[in-house]
Design an enzyme around this catalytic site. Sequence first.
Site: not given
Length: 343
Positions: A53, A205-206, A209-210, A212, A214-215
């Site tokens: 990372y 990654s619950p 990867g973004g 979920l 909301g966007k």
Amino acid sequence: MRALGRTGVKVSPLCLGAMMFGAWGNPDHDESVKIIHAALDAGINVVDTADVYSAGESEEIVGKALAGGRRDDVVLATKAHGAMGEDPNQQGNSRRWLVTEVENSLRRLQTDHIDLYQIHRPSEDTDIEETLDALTDLQRAGKIRYFGSSTFLPSQVVQAQWAASLRHSGRFVTEQPPYSMLVRGIERELLPMTQEYGMGTLVWSPLAGGWLSGKWRKGADAPETHRASAMGGRMAGRYDLSDPVNQRKLDAADALAGVAEQAGVSLPQLAIAFTIRHPGVTSAIIGPRTMEQLTSQLPAVDVELSDDVLDAIDEIVPPGTNIRADDAGYAPPSITDASLRRR
């Protein structure tokens, strides 16, 4: 607190993932340290990072955050496998590399031991016995307390458990797979297998990867996604709405947002609560880049999901399925290398 497999170690149902600390996400070290401290103050007691990372920068930030008396209260996890230089031997799961790289991680983390040392991905060119023997020696030397795998196939999990039994070596006590309401493939075999072997699971990654976050809603412009542009844009294709598979993900994310609204919670909170509801999941890794993201996700641990809500989720994304195949996180050479399928 939940039991980390059969180790006797207790961990929080939320784990702080540190992938977004450093050049891949938040380059401000002071702000990243504050986020880590806020997570610990909120009751999270396990922090997960990896050598790869931001080329070690994430580990350095975690080391700074835990210095000064906070280290002993944290279950510290990191990973090795990815390339850390141009030398072909500065990567992989060989004894040569793991014995070297664990020292590098210890230095960056400013600690004398790692609680959970994980193999980030399988290596088809390295015998699992080679890896297990090296990890067992590192454990006996006190460099690491436990070791685990990450994103291994169910068959590879079984192979590793049998190899450890036959050789009387240490074994993988945890697995770290991807899991979300959009990526449910591990429900089919992997989670039943980890439960059978008494392994802990730290799912990554619950929020898919973004997707979920909301966007992502139908009828709205596609949001600018940090993850899509990070790491040289290598993941951009996973967010391209001209791809029919991504359109199906958008449809599912939009429908799941409706379920969250009816349940009276945010979509991210629903998503995280869903993952930690599964009896085979020990802890869900949240990877905030900002303090706002952290504080918005922490309440998920207290969200109670009714059977009606879970049934509604199952209707949108059936159990045991991944909408997008490469969201599984790892594809074996038998799939990626066409020459292995042709005489």
